[in-house]
Design an enzyme around this catalytic site. Structure first.
Site, PDB file in Angstrom:
ATOM      1  CG  ASP A  19     -18.255 -36.975 -11.426  1.00 13.35           C
ATOM      2  OD1 ASP A  19     -17.752 -37.054 -10.290  1.00 13.35           O
ATOM      3  OD2 ASP A  19     -17.713 -36.382 -12.373  1.00 13.35           O
ATOM      4  CE  LYS A  39     -14.588 -34.139 -12.921  1.00 16.26           C
ATOM      5  NZ  LYS A  39     -15.928 -34.269 -12.349  1.00 16.26           N
TER       6      LYS A  39
END
Ligand code: ATR
Length: 284
Positions: free
Chosen positions: A107, A71
């Protein structure tokens, strides 16, 4: 659903990636909406990340989700990173628009959308975040944006909490407390892995002396645990006993995926599909 030469390809990369629910969720949405997309998973090692990202361009893949451990590193290989993902310092969604790769992070938005649906707001509230691991930072930054009264970050290893607080202060000018700001909190978010296999029997608070007695949880507190398996962690069960409102991490998992799907396809996903994902895929 018929896959043809016209079908758009999506997928997720990670190492490991086999446990991911994303292929099931995204293919379910495409089936329900009739959108011509198929979603798969690729196990990509860190040493192959650059080639994998170039492969998106070469193959005309429409978009990918990115999971651990890529990420942060993936940001080096994409073209345009959203302001939010830049501040969060991580990307979980890459969209290919005519060969230009855009990076987003869904997220924290996923968590906040799930909280909103449950009627949990941090505006004007004293918020306690437990844990200073990978998911903690984006959640703190997103929390700060929603005008809380205060944000406290507590972690088993306190030095890590202090580092994150310092970094966030530099980036946003917002003060994050790393010691108890108040005795009772309105919203508590567990971002640690305590409560999840192989630590199912652990409370995230047992190794943090100032949190151990759980007195910061009252019947006016909303307690959120990012863990969704088990459905109710010991921490949530303890919070319930104290009369708190509780929420697990399944909503976050679903909404971060739905938001990514909307970015991939440019199409809005109806709330009824989100409910179907919960009942048909997760049987909840
Ligand atoms: P990452 O998310 O970066 O991979 P991790 O090792 O999975 O990190 O840990 C995530 C968070 O869970 C950390 O804040 C960790 O606390 P430490 O920084 O003290 O290691 C926290 N954590 C894991 N197990 C815990 C436990 N049993 N009690 C309290 N916190 C715990």
């Amino acid at each position: 659903m018929e896959i043809t030469a016209y079908t758009n390809v999506l997928g997720i990369i990670g190492d490991p990636v086999e446990h991911s629910f994303s292929p099931k969720m995204h293919n379910f949405i495409s089936e329900k909406t009739g959108n011509d997309y198929v979603y798969t998973a690729w196990h990509v090692k860190a040493s192959d990340l650059k080639d994998a990202i170039n492969g998106i361009r070469a193959l005309g893949i429409k978009g990918i989700n990115v999971t651990a451990p890529h990420k942060v590193e993936v940001m080096k290989h994409i073209d345009i990173i959203s302001d939010e993902a830049k501040i969060l310092g991580s990307v979980n969604t890459v969209v290919n628009r005519d060969g230009v790769l855009y990076g987003y992070n869904t997220d924290a938005d996923g968590l906040y959308m799930a909280m909103e649906k449950e009627g949990i707001s941090v505006e004007g509230k004293n918020v306690l975040i437990i844990g200073a691991g990978g998911v903690s930072r984006p959640i703190i930054i997103r929390t700060v944006k929603n005008n809380p009264k205060s944000v406290t970050l507590m972690n088993r290893t306190q030095s890590k909490a202090v580092l994150i607080a310092e970094e966030i202060y530099k980036k946003t000018g917002c003060e994050i407390f790393t010691d108890m700001y108040t005795k009772e909190y309105d919203v508590v978010i567990n971002t640690t892995s305590a409560g999840m296999e192989p630590q199912e029997d652990k409370l995230p608070t047992e190794d943090i002396p100032k949190l151990r007695d759980l007195k910061f949880i009252t019947d006016k507190t909303a307690v959120v645990d990012l863990i969704y398996n088990p459905e109710e962690t010991r921490f949530l069960a303890e919070a319930k006993k104290r009369g708190a409102k509780t929420m697990n991490g399944l909503g976050m998992l679903i909404y971060q995926g739905v938001i990514a799907y909307e970015l991939f396809t440019g199409k809005e996903i109806d709330e009824s599909i989100t409910r179907d994902i919960k009942s048909k895929i997760f049987k909840r």
